[in-house]
Write a protein that holds these residues in place. Structure first.
Motif, PDB file in Angstrom:
ATOM      1  N   GLY A   1      42.316  77.267  39.532  1.00 34.48           N
ATOM      2  CA  GLY A   1      41.264  77.901  40.301  1.00 34.48           C
ATOM      3  C   GLY A   1      40.668  76.941  41.321  1.00 34.48           C
ATOM      4  N   GLY A   2      39.845  77.499  42.194  1.00 32.88           N
ATOM      5  CA  GLY A   2      39.205  76.670  43.205  1.00 32.88           C
ATOM      6  C   GLY A   2      38.569  77.522  44.268  1.00 32.88           C
ATOM      7  N   LEU A   3      38.165  76.867  45.336  1.00 32.69           N
ATOM      8  CA  LEU A   3      37.529  77.539  46.479  1.00 32.69           C
ATOM      9  C   LEU A   3      38.564  77.720  47.584  1.00 32.69           C
ATOM     10  CD1 LEU A   3      35.025  78.558  48.031  1.00 32.69           C
ATOM     11  CD2 LEU A   3      34.613  76.170  48.698  1.00 32.69           C
ATOM     12  N   VAL A   4      38.670  78.943  48.073  1.00 29.16           N
ATOM     13  CA  VAL A   4      39.643  79.234  49.123  1.00 29.16           C
ATOM     14  C   VAL A   4      39.028  80.233  50.092  1.00 29.16           C
ATOM     15  CG1 VAL A   4      40.726  81.094  47.786  1.00 29.16           C
ATOM     16  CG2 VAL A   4      42.051  79.889  49.551  1.00 29.16           C
ATOM     17  N   GLN A   5      39.434  80.167  51.331  1.00 32.87           N
ATOM     18  CA  GLN A   5      38.955  81.135  52.324  1.00 32.87           C
ATOM     19  C   GLN A   5      39.683  82.467  52.176  1.00 32.87           C
ATOM     20  OE1 GLN A   5      39.360  79.213  56.179  1.00 32.87           O
ATOM     21  NE2 GLN A   5      37.214  78.575  56.112  1.00 32.87           N
ATOM     22  N   ALA A   6      39.030  83.512  52.602  1.00 33.79           N
ATOM     23  CA  ALA A   6      39.664  84.825  52.595  1.00 33.79           C
ATOM     24  C   ALA A   6      40.989  84.769  53.349  1.00 33.79           C
ATOM     25  CB  ALA A   6      38.735  85.857  53.216  1.00 33.79           C
TER      26      ALA A   6
END
Length: 125
Positions: free
Chosen positions: A8-13
């Motif tokens: 998991g992590g932070l990702v842009q649309a």
């Protein structure tokens, strides 16, 4: 006996992530596997399931065509490839295992034996 979800992590649309679910203490060879997710303030939602040998899979409507579930029994690991991510995909994702030889479309309503601890996916707009 443990399922360890990661990736998991932070990702842009519009971006992609691949989640992994590694089993330890038992072999996944005879287990159907599912991914579930729980968004903040919402109930847990089933996402996808795959048969013990990877021969069949099902997806919830909102992810079909964007997510792909797969497995590598030699590595005792199941994956969820997530493409074209949307902010609505933001959630903690959990993997779950059930010893089952036949996969059915109601796999999201089964009572799973083992659960992973979850991995957070955040999709920014």
């Amino acid at each position: 006996v443990q399922l360890q979800a990661s990736g998991g992590g932070l990702v842009q649309a519009g971006g992609s992530l691949r989640l992994s679910c590694a089993a330890s203490g038992f072999t996944l060879d005879y287990y159907a596997m599912s991914w579930f997710r729980q968004a903040p303030g919402k109930e847990r939602e089933w996402v996808s399931c795959i048969s013990f040998n990877g021969g069949s899979a099902y997806y919830t409507d909102s992810v079909r065509g964007r997510f792909t579930i797969s497995r590598d029994n030699a590595k005792n690991t199941v994956y969820l490839q997530m493409n074209s991510l949307k902010p609505d995909d933001t959630a903690v994702y959990y993997c779950a295992a059930l010893e089952k030889s036949v996969l059915r479309s109601d796999c999201g309503r089964w009572r799973y034996h083992y659960w992973g601890q979850g991995t957070l996916v955040t999709v920014s707009s």
